[in-house]
Design a protein around this motif. Structure first.
Motif, PDB file in Angstrom:
ATOM      1  N   ASP A 241      37.381  60.077  75.111  1.00  0.00           N
ATOM      2  CA  ASP A 241      35.948  59.823  75.251  1.00  0.00           C
ATOM      3  C   ASP A 241      35.706  58.383  75.664  1.00  0.00           C
ATOM      4  OD1 ASP A 241      34.870  62.373  74.414  1.00  0.00           O
ATOM      5  OD2 ASP A 241      35.550  61.861  72.396  1.00  0.00           O
ATOM      6  N   MET A 242      34.663  58.176  76.464  1.00  0.00           N
ATOM      7  CA  MET A 242      34.140  56.837  76.718  1.00  0.00           C
ATOM      8  C   MET A 242      32.967  56.628  75.766  1.00  0.00           C
ATOM      9  SD  MET A 242      34.192  56.200  80.834  1.00  0.00           S
ATOM     10  CE  MET A 242      32.835  57.330  81.140  1.00  0.00           C
ATOM     11  N   ILE A 243      32.988  55.528  75.025  1.00  0.00           N
ATOM     12  CA  ILE A 243      31.962  55.279  74.025  1.00  0.00           C
ATOM     13  C   ILE A 243      30.826  54.430  74.586  1.00  0.00           C
ATOM     14  CG2 ILE A 243      31.484  54.387  71.723  1.00  0.00           C
ATOM     15  CD1 ILE A 243      33.331  56.838  71.841  1.00  0.00           C
ATOM     16  N   CYS A 244      31.163  53.324  75.241  1.00  0.00           N
ATOM     17  CA  CYS A 244      30.123  52.458  75.804  1.00  0.00           C
ATOM     18  C   CYS A 244      30.764  51.516  76.816  1.00  0.00           C
ATOM     19  CB  CYS A 244      29.392  51.670  74.720  1.00  0.00           C
ATOM     20  SG  CYS A 244      30.453  50.516  73.827  1.00  0.00           S
ATOM     21  N   SER A 245      29.907  50.855  77.598  1.00  0.00           N
ATOM     22  CA  SER A 245      30.351  49.905  78.611  1.00  0.00           C
ATOM     23  C   SER A 245      29.581  48.606  78.438  1.00  0.00           C
ATOM     24  CB  SER A 245      30.100  50.477  80.010  1.00  0.00           C
ATOM     25  OG  SER A 245      30.323  49.506  81.012  1.00  0.00           O
ATOM     26  N   PHE A 246      30.276  47.479  78.571  1.00  0.00           N
ATOM     27  CA  PHE A 246      29.617  46.188  78.435  1.00  0.00           C
ATOM     28  C   PHE A 246      30.351  45.147  79.270  1.00  0.00           C
ATOM     29  CE2 PHE A 246      32.717  46.749  75.153  1.00  0.00           C
ATOM     30  CZ  PHE A 246      33.341  45.537  74.958  1.00  0.00           C
ATOM     31  N   ASN A 247      29.627  44.547  80.209  1.00  0.00           N
ATOM     32  CA  ASN A 247      30.164  43.458  81.042  1.00  0.00           C
ATOM     33  C   ASN A 247      31.496  43.815  81.710  1.00  0.00           C
ATOM     34  OD1 ASN A 247      27.973  41.903  80.359  1.00  0.00           O
ATOM     35  ND2 ASN A 247      29.039  40.714  78.790  1.00  0.00           N
ATOM     36  N   GLY A 248      31.622  45.045  82.150  1.00  0.00           N
ATOM     37  CA  GLY A 248      32.834  45.474  82.840  1.00  0.00           C
ATOM     38  C   GLY A 248      33.928  46.001  81.944  1.00  0.00           C
ATOM     39  N   LEU A 249      33.771  45.876  80.629  1.00  0.00           N
ATOM     40  CA  LEU A 249      34.730  46.425  79.670  1.00  0.00           C
ATOM     41  C   LEU A 249      34.215  47.761  79.147  1.00  0.00           C
ATOM     42  CD1 LEU A 249      35.595  43.209  77.600  1.00  0.00           C
ATOM     43  CD2 LEU A 249      36.699  44.084  79.677  1.00  0.00           C
ATOM     44  N   ILE A 250      35.118  48.691  78.905  1.00  0.00           N
ATOM     45  CA  ILE A 250      34.741  50.017  78.422  1.00  0.00           C
ATOM     46  C   ILE A 250      35.494  50.307  77.133  1.00  0.00           C
ATOM     47  CG2 ILE A 250      34.747  52.490  78.918  1.00  0.00           C
ATOM     48  CD1 ILE A 250      34.481  51.864  81.825  1.00  0.00           C
ATOM     49  N   CYS A 251      34.764  50.748  76.126  1.00  0.00           N
ATOM     50  CA  CYS A 251      35.360  51.173  74.862  1.00  0.00           C
ATOM     51  C   CYS A 251      35.635  52.665  74.942  1.00  0.00           C
ATOM     52  CB  CYS A 251      34.423  50.854  73.694  1.00  0.00           C
ATOM     53  SG  CYS A 251      35.042  51.406  72.088  1.00  0.00           S
ATOM     54  N   CYS A 252      36.895  53.048  74.733  1.00  0.00           N
ATOM     55  CA  CYS A 252      37.316  54.442  74.812  1.00  0.00           C
ATOM     56  C   CYS A 252      38.064  54.829  73.541  1.00  0.00           C
ATOM     57  CB  CYS A 252      38.247  54.672  76.004  1.00  0.00           C
ATOM     58  SG  CYS A 252      37.570  54.187  77.595  1.00  0.00           S
ATOM     59  N   THR A 253      38.244  56.109  73.356  1.00  0.00           N
ATOM     60  CA  THR A 253      39.110  56.603  72.293  1.00  0.00           C
ATOM     61  C   THR A 253      40.214  57.446  72.903  1.00  0.00           C
ATOM     62  OG1 THR A 253      37.742  58.576  71.916  1.00  0.00           O
ATOM     63  CG2 THR A 253      37.263  56.622  70.588  1.00  0.00           C
ATOM     64  N   THR A 254      41.345  57.474  72.222  1.00  0.00           N
ATOM     65  CA  THR A 254      42.485  58.265  72.662  1.00  0.00           C
ATOM     66  C   THR A 254      43.173  58.838  71.438  1.00  0.00           C
ATOM     67  OG1 THR A 254      44.567  58.223  73.923  1.00  0.00           O
ATOM     68  CG2 THR A 254      44.030  56.267  72.651  1.00  0.00           C
ATOM     69  N   PRO A 255      43.653  60.074  71.480  1.00  0.00           N
ATOM     70  CA  PRO A 255      44.379  60.634  70.332  1.00  0.00           C
ATOM     71  C   PRO A 255      45.554  59.755  69.954  1.00  0.00           C
ATOM     72  CG  PRO A 255      43.828  62.356  71.881  1.00  0.00           C
ATOM     73  CD  PRO A 255      43.461  61.059  72.549  1.00  0.00           C
ATOM     74  N   ARG A 256      45.746  59.561  68.652  1.00  0.00           N
ATOM     75  CA  ARG A 256      46.696  58.560  68.152  1.00  0.00           C
ATOM     76  C   ARG A 256      48.146  58.969  68.278  1.00  0.00           C
ATOM     77  NH1 ARG A 256      45.321  56.227  62.429  1.00  0.00           N
ATOM     78  NH2 ARG A 256      43.691  55.312  63.739  1.00  0.00           N
ATOM     79  N   LYS A 257      48.491  60.185  67.875  1.00  0.00           N
ATOM     80  CA  LYS A 257      49.903  60.530  67.744  1.00  0.00           C
ATOM     81  C   LYS A 257      50.490  61.086  69.016  1.00  0.00           C
ATOM     82  CE  LYS A 257      49.900  61.353  62.775  1.00  0.00           C
ATOM     83  NZ  LYS A 257      50.183  62.314  61.690  1.00  0.00           N
ATOM     84  N   SER A 258      49.736  61.925  69.703  1.00  0.00           N
ATOM     85  CA  SER A 258      50.294  62.620  70.853  1.00  0.00           C
ATOM     86  C   SER A 258      49.525  62.237  72.094  1.00  0.00           C
ATOM     87  CB  SER A 258      50.219  64.135  70.650  1.00  0.00           C
ATOM     88  OG  SER A 258      50.623  64.808  71.810  1.00  0.00           O
ATOM     89  N   ARG A 259      50.218  61.776  73.124  1.00  0.00           N
ATOM     90  CA  ARG A 259      49.572  61.448  74.377  1.00  0.00           C
ATOM     91  C   ARG A 259      50.185  62.273  75.508  1.00  0.00           C
ATOM     92  NH1 ARG A 259      50.206  55.865  72.303  1.00  0.00           N
ATOM     93  NH2 ARG A 259      48.255  55.364  71.285  1.00  0.00           N
ATOM     94  N   THR A 260      50.565  63.500  75.202  1.00  0.00           N
ATOM     95  CA  THR A 260      51.137  64.394  76.198  1.00  0.00           C
ATOM     96  C   THR A 260      50.050  65.270  76.769  1.00  0.00           C
ATOM     97  OG1 THR A 260      51.592  66.178  74.633  1.00  0.00           O
ATOM     98  CG2 THR A 260      53.246  64.433  74.821  1.00  0.00           C
TER      99      THR A 260
END
Length: 360
Positions: free
Chosen positions: A99-118
């Motif tokens: 998910d993208m949470i918010c954007s500020f001054n060219g930076l984006i706060c995102c989330t990613t699943p912690r254990k598995s990135r497959t």
């Protein structure tokens, strides 16, 4: 190449060069850094980064994060400005942005699943999420330190400032019924800290805005057996408060920053095909003024899932389609979208590219 003769003022030439370079996109500036050490030092200086950000803010765009988890876990950023679409396939060491949470001054706060990135990432529980700050233009990323697990998906929000790349990330955890714990990450200290127990939490991470360092979330609480909507706020001193929403407002307004003012946007009964915008006048007394009201066209949208503001236009979206509303001309048009159905993609964000580093 600008040549400096013996009689010319070096400072005037530097000012001219800075003015030219500050108008270039980040992609071109990354190439310019390799021209010589002088150009590299100039482009990497805090004053130039600030100046470039000011220039970029004159031409904001929309950013979409398209993720194809079953196709080798490919994701890309799609940046759309007026009449132009660009794609970026950043190398983020296999991170899949849930998910993208918010954007500020060219930076984006995102989330990613912690254990598995497959490519089987959707099987990971939503509560095991890492938080990432990334810059799609420079392809830089910062993974925030992990936080404790929660029985439910944590709710997030980001406060910007007081410096251009300073920020605080708030995270809420369910502990008991009607009781939540909150942690905050500071970009200055680079660490999390508990700030206590609060009686309210955001309904979700997406429906929040930050204005002048104050974060506003839409929140709902059960009072006397019924759901009551309100706005949860936290200031720079990490003090929480509640703002009542307008009485005629629906149960789930969408919050936007319109000309530096907190504004809930909501449909006033879809059978009437109208939407309204309120502006906060006094947060302590919960005083609102109805700023806008207009009819909605007969498109396929049954209800808005998210709303994004860019300059004088509003991007309204659902899983079926996107619509643009021009506040100046009070007209609607369909958003030119060439990527098929939008279901499953995170909501888009207003975006301004920059050279800002992810780490303070």
């Amino acid at each position: 190449m600008i040549l400096v003769t013996q009689n010319e003022n070096v400072f005037e030439v530097e000012e001219i060069l800075t003015n030219i370079l500050s108008r270039l996109p980040v992609k071109s500036l990354l190439v310019c850094k390799s021209v010589c050490k002088y150009w590299q030092g100039l482009i990497c200086s805090p004053s130039f980064i600030h100046l470039h950000l000011i220039q970029s803010q004159e031409n904001p765009s929309y950013v979409f994060c398209l993720s194809y988890v079953f196709w080798d876990n490919i994701h890309c950023w799609v940046i759309k400005t007026d009449g132009e679409t660009t794609q970026s396939f950043p190398s983020y060491d296999g991170f899949y942005f849930k998910d993208m949470i918010c954007s500020f001054n060219g930076l984006i706060c995102c989330t990613t699943p912690r254990k598995s990135r497959t490519c089987f990432i959707r099987r990971s529980p939503r509560r095991d999420m890492d938080i990432i700050i990334c810059n799609p233009a420079t392809r830089k990323v910062l993974l925030l330190p992990p936080t404790p697990k929660s029985h439910y998906a944590p709710k997030l929000g980001v406060s910007f400032g007081p410096t251009i790349n300073g920020y605080e990330t708030f995270q809420f955890f369910d502990r008991e019924e009607q009781l939540y714990e909150c942690m905050v990450y500071s970009s200055i200290t680079g660490s999390w800290k508990f700030i206590g127990t609060v009686a309210h939490a955001p309904s979700n991470s997406f429906n929040h805005v930050c204005i002048d360092g104050i974060v506003y979330w839409f929140s709902r609480s059960r009072i006397d057996g019924r759901l009551v909507g309100h706005i949860l706020t936290v200031d720079r001193e990490e003090k929480f408060s509640i703002i009542r929403i307008p009485e005629e407002e629906t149960l789930y307004p969408l919050l936007v920053n319109l000309e530096g003012c907190l504004c809930p946007v909501a449909e006033n009964g879809l059978e009437q095909k109208r939407f309204g915008i309120w502006a906060l006048q006094n947060s302590k007394e919960s005083v609102w003024v109805k700023k806008w009201s207009d009819y909605m066209p007969s498109f396929q949208i049954e209800q808005f899932d998210y709303i994004v503001v860019r300059k004088n236009e509003i991007l309204c979206g659902s899983w079926k389609q996107y619509l643009l509303y021009n506040l100046g001309t009070r007209t609607w048009r369909e958003f030119d979208w060439e990527y098929g159905r939008v279901a499953g993609f995170p909501p888009p964000l207003a975006y301004t590219e920059s050279l800002l580093p992810c780490k303070y």
